[in-house]
Design a protein around this motif. Structure first.
Motif, PDB file in Angstrom:
ATOM      1  N   THR A   1     -11.649   3.676  -0.407  1.00 34.52           N
ATOM      2  CA  THR A   1     -10.768   4.729   0.074  1.00 34.52           C
ATOM      3  C   THR A   1     -10.619   5.788  -1.009  1.00 34.52           C
ATOM      4  O   THR A   1     -11.138   5.630  -2.123  1.00 34.52           O
ATOM      5  CB  THR A   1      -9.394   4.150   0.492  1.00 34.52           C
ATOM      6  OG1 THR A   1      -8.608   5.181   1.085  1.00 34.52           O
ATOM      7  CG2 THR A   1      -8.661   3.529  -0.667  1.00 34.52           C
ATOM      8  N   THR A   2      -9.930   6.869  -0.716  1.00 34.45           N
ATOM      9  CA  THR A   2      -9.758   7.951  -1.688  1.00 34.45           C
ATOM     10  C   THR A   2      -8.352   8.014  -2.262  1.00 34.45           C
ATOM     11  O   THR A   2      -8.085   8.849  -3.121  1.00 34.45           O
ATOM     12  CB  THR A   2     -10.103   9.307  -1.045  1.00 34.45           C
ATOM     13  OG1 THR A   2      -9.274   9.500   0.099  1.00 34.45           O
ATOM     14  CG2 THR A   2     -11.566   9.372  -0.647  1.00 34.45           C
ATOM     15  N   GLU A   3      -7.449   7.145  -1.787  1.00 37.41           N
ATOM     16  CA  GLU A   3      -6.070   7.173  -2.280  1.00 37.41           C
ATOM     17  C   GLU A   3      -5.551   5.760  -2.514  1.00 37.41           C
ATOM     18  O   GLU A   3      -5.849   4.849  -1.742  1.00 37.41           O
ATOM     19  CB  GLU A   3      -5.158   7.867  -1.269  1.00 37.41           C
ATOM     20  CG  GLU A   3      -5.472   9.322  -1.067  1.00 37.41           C
ATOM     21  CD  GLU A   3      -4.521   9.988  -0.084  1.00 37.41           C
ATOM     22  OE1 GLU A   3      -3.502   9.364   0.291  1.00 37.41           O
ATOM     23  OE2 GLU A   3      -4.799  11.130   0.302  1.00 37.41           O
ATOM     24  N   ILE A   4      -4.734   5.615  -3.552  1.00 41.81           N
ATOM     25  CA  ILE A   4      -4.082   4.332  -3.798  1.00 41.81           C
ATOM     26  C   ILE A   4      -2.903   4.169  -2.835  1.00 41.81           C
ATOM     27  O   ILE A   4      -2.443   5.145  -2.236  1.00 41.81           O
ATOM     28  CB  ILE A   4      -3.601   4.208  -5.261  1.00 41.81           C
ATOM     29  CG1 ILE A   4      -2.536   5.263  -5.572  1.00 41.81           C
ATOM     30  CG2 ILE A   4      -4.769   4.278  -6.228  1.00 41.81           C
ATOM     31  CD1 ILE A   4      -1.844   5.065  -6.903  1.00 41.81           C
ATOM     32  N   VAL A   5      -2.427   2.950  -2.716  1.00 37.33           N
ATOM     33  CA  VAL A   5      -1.226   2.673  -1.922  1.00 37.33           C
ATOM     34  C   VAL A   5      -0.029   2.831  -2.861  1.00 37.33           C
ATOM     35  O   VAL A   5       0.074   2.125  -3.875  1.00 37.33           O
ATOM     36  CB  VAL A   5      -1.269   1.251  -1.325  1.00 37.33           C
ATOM     37  CG1 VAL A   5       0.040   0.938  -0.619  1.00 37.33           C
ATOM     38  CG2 VAL A   5      -2.450   1.107  -0.379  1.00 37.33           C
TER      39      VAL A   5
END
Length: 90
Positions: free
Chosen positions: A27-31
């Motif tokens: 993915t391109t973003e962390i949680v």
């Protein structure tokens, strides 16, 4: 593999990275709100060395971020004569 353009002391550079979260293997973003583990690979071996780690459910409860350092993998950042530990840390 996504890339991010960053302004560095050696100019604008592109760094390739992989982010894995509990629900996404790429993915391109962390949680937000989860701890993030940053993996830095050794010399001559790119971040692909970490891909088997992403299958470990004990680690997949965190954000896992690996990046290709200068001169490795899909990163296009230059390695110049002035490159040293200080530039690497920045």
């Amino acid at each position: 593999m996504p890339r991010i353009s960053l302004e560095t002391t050696t100019g604008s550079e592109n760094f390739a990275y992989t982010i894995t979260t509990p629900t996404d293997t790429s993915t391109t973003e962390i949680v937000q709100g989860l701890p993030t583990v940053l993996f830095l690979h050794p010399v001559y071996i790119g971040s692909a060395i970490f891909h088997p780690i992403y299958a470990d459910t004990r680690l997949r409860r965190f954000n896992l971020v690996a990046m290709d350092l200068r001169g490795h993998g899909w990163t296009t950042a230059k390695v110049e004569d002035t490159y040293g530990s200080e530039v690497a840390a920045q």
